[in-house]
Motif scaffolding. Structure first.
Motif, PDB file in Angstrom:
ATOM      1  N   TRP A  30     -10.909  26.164 -58.205  1.00 54.26           N
ATOM      2  CA  TRP A  30      -9.566  26.696 -58.438  1.00 54.26           C
ATOM      3  C   TRP A  30      -8.605  25.609 -58.907  1.00 54.26           C
ATOM      4  O   TRP A  30      -8.825  24.428 -58.663  1.00 54.26           O
ATOM      5  N   GLY A  31      -7.505  26.071 -59.492  1.00 51.98           N
ATOM      6  CA  GLY A  31      -6.520  25.156 -60.038  1.00 51.98           C
ATOM      7  C   GLY A  31      -6.867  24.820 -61.471  1.00 51.98           C
ATOM      8  O   GLY A  31      -7.989  25.114 -61.928  1.00 51.98           O
ATOM      9  N   ASN A  32      -5.922  24.251 -62.195  1.00 52.93           N
ATOM     10  CA  ASN A  32      -6.195  23.801 -63.563  1.00 52.93           C
ATOM     11  C   ASN A  32      -5.183  22.743 -63.978  1.00 52.93           C
ATOM     12  O   ASN A  32      -4.115  22.625 -63.371  1.00 52.93           O
ATOM     13  N   LEU A  96       0.088  20.645 -63.615  1.00 54.75           N
ATOM     14  CA  LEU A  96      -0.914  20.641 -62.547  1.00 54.75           C
ATOM     15  C   LEU A  96      -0.737  21.921 -61.729  1.00 54.75           C
ATOM     16  O   LEU A  96       0.306  22.123 -61.100  1.00 54.75           O
ATOM     17  N   HIS A  97      -1.753  22.783 -61.772  1.00 54.46           N
ATOM     18  CA  HIS A  97      -1.709  24.010 -60.965  1.00 54.46           C
ATOM     19  C   HIS A  97      -2.695  23.868 -59.807  1.00 54.46           C
ATOM     20  O   HIS A  97      -3.884  23.653 -60.039  1.00 54.46           O
ATOM     21  N   THR A  98      -2.166  23.948 -58.576  1.00 57.53           N
ATOM     22  CA  THR A  98      -2.980  23.714 -57.375  1.00 57.53           C
ATOM     23  C   THR A  98      -2.842  24.885 -56.398  1.00 57.53           C
ATOM     24  O   THR A  98      -1.996  25.760 -56.590  1.00 57.53           O
ATOM     25  N   HIS A  99      -3.653  24.843 -55.334  1.00 58.86           N
ATOM     26  CA  HIS A  99      -3.577  25.848 -54.266  1.00 58.86           C
ATOM     27  C   HIS A  99      -3.383  25.151 -52.915  1.00 58.86           C
ATOM     28  O   HIS A  99      -4.227  25.256 -52.033  1.00 58.86           O
ATOM     29  N   PRO A 100      -2.289  24.418 -52.706  1.00 59.51           N
ATOM     30  CA  PRO A 100      -2.108  23.708 -51.429  1.00 59.51           C
ATOM     31  C   PRO A 100      -1.655  24.674 -50.324  1.00 59.51           C
ATOM     32  O   PRO A 100      -0.877  25.603 -50.585  1.00 59.51           O
ATOM     33  N   ASN A 159       1.644  34.819 -53.730  1.00 60.59           N
ATOM     34  CA  ASN A 159       0.299  35.026 -53.172  1.00 60.59           C
ATOM     35  C   ASN A 159      -0.785  34.212 -53.879  1.00 60.59           C
ATOM     36  O   ASN A 159      -1.931  34.651 -53.976  1.00 60.59           O
ATOM     37  N   HIS A 160      -0.439  33.032 -54.357  1.00 61.90           N
ATOM     38  CA  HIS A 160      -1.407  32.314 -55.185  1.00 61.90           C
ATOM     39  C   HIS A 160      -1.368  30.796 -54.958  1.00 61.90           C
ATOM     40  O   HIS A 160      -2.229  30.283 -54.252  1.00 61.90           O
ATOM     41  N   GLY A 161      -0.403  30.074 -55.470  1.00 55.35           N
ATOM     42  CA  GLY A 161      -0.424  28.610 -55.333  1.00 55.35           C
ATOM     43  C   GLY A 161       0.828  27.999 -55.916  1.00 55.35           C
ATOM     44  O   GLY A 161       1.886  28.633 -55.918  1.00 55.35           O
TER      45      GLY A 161
END
Ligand SMILES: [Zn+2]
Length: 222
Positions: A30-32, A96-100, A159-161
């Motif tokens: 996940w993330g990009n 930077l797309h993350t899921h912290p 509901n995502h990141g």
């Protein structure tokens, strides 16, 4: 594009993928991540590949409209999001797309994080808004993200990141870590009964952001 520029972009994106995993800012694939040149050529992570296994040949290069100009892999599912952010923010060169976890708590609550720390003011430049919900990979999610970001360096996705932007990937990591730490602080502050977290004043936020962007750090002494 010069081979040297291409190589540098690919290496920066690959290193950021590993750093994102090691810093527990996401799990699995996940993330990009992307970076762009002055001319608007974007280098983005491929869709659904392990960050530990990506090599320079797996990265995808896009023109400013998001059309693949080099690379054999399918680009990230959130390519539209990256392209639309770059189109709307000429000051942004990396995304930077993350899921912290702590940040995503507020994405799940769909509750913005106000400017409750000096660090948010300095690194992000204002309240961290939550983009309206849309399915991953859709143009609507891209549009909602651009709206939630505004001129700031971070936003949450419902509901995502989190999505953080900056002049380079180091600035994106800084914004992501400030966001995640501030989300933890906000959660704890909200849990103290009988008290309310105090937001910083808009003028102070502006002054701190300006100082951090233009004057902070080592430079020539007068
Ligand atoms: Zn995501």
């Amino acid at each position: 594009m010069e081979e040297k520029t291409k190589k540098e972009m690919a290496e920066a994106v690959i290193a950021a993928g590993q750093r994102m995993l090691e810093s527990n800012l996401t799990v699995e694939t996940w993330g990009n991540i992307s970076v762009r040149t002055e001319e608007g050529i974007i280098c983005i992570t491929p869709s659904g590949m392990s960050y530990q296994e990506i090599t320079p040949g797996d990265l995808v290069f896009l023109d400013p409209e998001g059309k693949v100009c080099e690379g054999s892999r399918i680009p990230s599912i959130e390519t539209q999001m990256h392209v639309k952010i770059y189109q709307n923010r000429p000051d942004v060169y990396a995304i930077l797309h993350t899921h912290p976890v702590a940040s995503t708590v507020f994405g799940v609550l769909r509750k913005p994080i106000p400017v409750i720390t000096d660090e948010i003011a300095q690194a992000i430049g204002g309240e961290i808004s939550v983009a309206d919900y849309a399915l991953p990979g859709t143009v609507l999610l891209a549009e909602n993200t651009v709206k939630a970001l505004g001129e700031k360096n971070a936003c949450l996705l419902a509901n995502h990141g989190a999505v953080c932007v900056g002049k380079d990937l180091n600035a994106c990591f800084k914004a992501t870590i400030v966001l995640e730490t501030s989300a933890e602080i906000y959660q704890k502050a909200l849990a103290v009964s009988g008290c309310e977290p105090v937001e910083l004043k808009e003028d102070d936020v502006k002054a701190m952001y300006d100082f951090a962007q233009n004057h902070y750090g080592q430079r020539e002494r007068r």
